[in-house]
Motif scaffolding. Structure first.
Motif, PDB file in Angstrom:
ATOM      1  N   ILE A  33      39.412  13.312   4.218  1.00 52.92           N
ATOM      2  CA  ILE A  33      40.343  12.505   3.425  1.00 52.92           C
ATOM      3  C   ILE A  33      39.825  11.076   3.386  1.00 52.92           C
ATOM      4  CG2 ILE A  33      42.712  11.627   3.294  1.00 52.92           C
ATOM      5  CD1 ILE A  33      43.559  14.153   4.862  1.00 52.92           C
ATOM      6  N   ASN A  34      39.833  10.506   2.186  1.00 47.87           N
ATOM      7  CA  ASN A  34      39.394   9.111   2.001  1.00 47.87           C
ATOM      8  C   ASN A  34      37.991   8.852   2.559  1.00 47.87           C
ATOM      9  OD1 ASN A  34      41.893   8.708   0.882  1.00 47.87           O
ATOM     10  ND2 ASN A  34      42.734   7.565   2.603  1.00 47.87           N
ATOM     11  N   GLU A  35      37.155   9.886   2.485  1.00 45.58           N
ATOM     12  CA  GLU A  35      35.737   9.794   2.849  1.00 45.58           C
ATOM     13  C   GLU A  35      35.489   9.531   4.335  1.00 45.58           C
ATOM     14  OE1 GLU A  35      33.909   6.898   0.317  1.00 45.58           O
ATOM     15  OE2 GLU A  35      34.153   8.120  -1.489  1.00 45.58           O
ATOM     16  N   SER A  36      36.551   9.572   5.165  1.00 44.99           N
ATOM     17  CA  SER A  36      36.321   9.256   6.573  1.00 44.99           C
ATOM     18  C   SER A  36      37.208  10.002   7.555  1.00 44.99           C
ATOM     19  CB  SER A  36      36.515   7.744   6.794  1.00 44.99           C
ATOM     20  OG  SER A  36      37.850   7.361   6.479  1.00 44.99           O
ATOM     21  N   ILE A  37      38.339  10.531   7.115  1.00 46.61           N
ATOM     22  CA  ILE A  37      39.299  11.149   8.029  1.00 46.61           C
ATOM     23  C   ILE A  37      39.121  12.663   8.004  1.00 46.61           C
ATOM     24  CG2 ILE A  37      41.735  11.470   8.578  1.00 46.61           C
ATOM     25  CD1 ILE A  37      42.242   8.811   7.059  1.00 46.61           C
ATOM     26  N   ASN A  88      39.303   9.461  15.053  1.00 44.45           N
ATOM     27  CA  ASN A  88      38.067   8.987  14.425  1.00 44.45           C
ATOM     28  C   ASN A  88      36.827   9.658  15.021  1.00 44.45           C
ATOM     29  OD1 ASN A  88      36.565   7.390  12.631  1.00 44.45           O
ATOM     30  ND2 ASN A  88      36.322   5.754  14.132  1.00 44.45           N
ATOM     31  N   PRO A 123      47.204   4.139  10.142  1.00 45.41           N
ATOM     32  CA  PRO A 123      46.642   4.351   8.806  1.00 45.41           C
ATOM     33  C   PRO A 123      46.167   5.781   8.577  1.00 45.41           C
ATOM     34  CG  PRO A 123      45.793   2.318   9.762  1.00 45.41           C
ATOM     35  CD  PRO A 123      46.503   3.046  10.858  1.00 45.41           C
ATOM     36  N   ILE A 124      45.723   6.470   9.629  1.00 39.41           N
ATOM     37  CA  ILE A 124      45.294   7.858   9.498  1.00 39.41           C
ATOM     38  C   ILE A 124      46.484   8.741   9.150  1.00 39.41           C
ATOM     39  CG2 ILE A 124      44.347   9.834  10.766  1.00 39.41           C
ATOM     40  CD1 ILE A 124      42.660   7.808  12.375  1.00 39.41           C
ATOM     41  N   ALA A 127      47.557   8.115   5.569  1.00 36.03           N
ATOM     42  CA  ALA A 127      46.614   8.744   4.638  1.00 36.03           C
ATOM     43  C   ALA A 127      46.864  10.245   4.540  1.00 36.03           C
ATOM     44  CB  ALA A 127      45.182   8.477   5.077  1.00 36.03           C
ATOM     45  N   LYS A 130      50.037  10.812   2.462  1.00 37.91           N
ATOM     46  CA  LYS A 130      49.755  10.588   1.043  1.00 37.91           C
ATOM     47  C   LYS A 130      48.915  11.710   0.450  1.00 37.91           C
ATOM     48  CE  LYS A 130      50.189   5.542   1.008  1.00 37.91           C
ATOM     49  NZ  LYS A 130      49.502   4.241   0.792  1.00 37.91           N
ATOM     50  N   TYR A 131      48.002  12.248   1.246  1.00 40.82           N
ATOM     51  CA  TYR A 131      47.188  13.375   0.766  1.00 40.82           C
ATOM     52  C   TYR A 131      48.075  14.568   0.438  1.00 40.82           C
ATOM     53  CZ  TYR A 131      43.987  17.328   0.739  1.00 40.82           C
ATOM     54  OH  TYR A 131      43.307  18.468   0.391  1.00 40.82           O
TER      55      TYR A 131
END
Length: 257
Positions: A33-37, A88, A123-124, A127, A130-131
């Motif tokens: 998700i969002n290129e990092s999660i 992370n 924030p994770i 995200a 929202k996904y």
């Protein structure tokens, strides 16, 4: 606090069992998700049920065999389920040393440069919510185990309609008092983190705020039982199954009803 911070029981109590993951082959999908999660997504077979979703906030062991299979199990009951990597890429190893510094890991991460505090985890979670909403979820539940429970409690404000937590840690009284929807809790009898004192304190808060709540106490089990019990122990397996069924019944009542 409504529950104590994580302690040795998070890492040591059931260390020997962690080498024996739940049996089965995960059937969901790994995603980013969002290129990092990092995440793991399990979908129900019935497409008409995909508007009902669960965001799964794991304990310190993150996304692994057990959390994937539990997400699959939630999907088998009709819920899209997203497990989030809250750490992370730095989840605690299943073979952590006995002297593992859990509080140092939260503050700084394994390499000293990757902390796992609310500043990084919030924030994770947002995200992930929202996904699921972007995927069409209009009814959103959340499950949280140990440290994950804290972020279920914190993120009713971000769109969670209904929550289930088991053997919670790090939950602040002000966070619990601020929830805006139903909450169900599965409790271990032998838990140095969510003690009887903290359980009674939480009951008082939940009674005061007038949100629907449920607290089930399972005897003969310790912290972590809902996600990493010894399946060869019939008492532990029964308690684990009861906690899972408790979550499903709660969501069926407050998400689908």
């Amino acid at each position: 606090m409504a529950s104590h911070p994580p302690d040795c029981c998070c890492t040591k109590l059931q260390c020997a069992r962690l080498n024996n993951g739940y049996r089965g082959t995960p059937s969901g999908t790994d995603l980013v998700i969002n290129e990092s999660i990092q995440g793991y997504l399990a979908r129900p077979k019935d497409p008409d049920r995909r508007h009902s979703a669960i965001v799964y906030l794991p304990d310190i062991f993150g996304i692994w065999q057990n959390s994937k299979l539990m997400a699959d199990a939630f999907a088998s009951h009709g819920y899209t389920c997203l497990v989030l990597d809250l750490f992370n890429g730095d989840s605690v190893s299943l073979n952590m040393p006995h002297d593992f510094d859990i509080m140092g890991w939260f503050a700084h991460g394994s390499d000293g440069k990757n902390p796992h505090t609310s500043q990084e985890i919030d924030p994770i979670v947002i995200a992930g919510i929202k996904y699921l909403q972007a995927q069409g979820a209009t009814q959103l539940a959340a499950v949280g185990y140990c440290i994950g429970a804290k972020y279920v409690i914190r993120h009713y404000r971000s769109g969670i309609d209904c929550g289930f937590i088991a053997h919670p840690s790090f939950v602040e009284t002000t966070e619990l008092a601020a929830i805006t929807g139903p909450l169900s809790i599965a409790v271990a009898e032998m838990d140095d983190i969510f003690t009887p004192e903290k359980r009674h304190e939480s009951e008082a808060i939940l009674s005061e705020i007038k949100q629907p709540y449920q607290i089930n106490l399972l005897s003969g089990v310790g912290h972590g039982f809902a996600v990493r019990c010894d399946l060869n122990d019939t008492s532990q397996r029964f308690a684990k199954d009861q906690a899972f069924n408790q979550a499903v019944a709660w969501f069926d009542r407050y998400i689908l009803d």
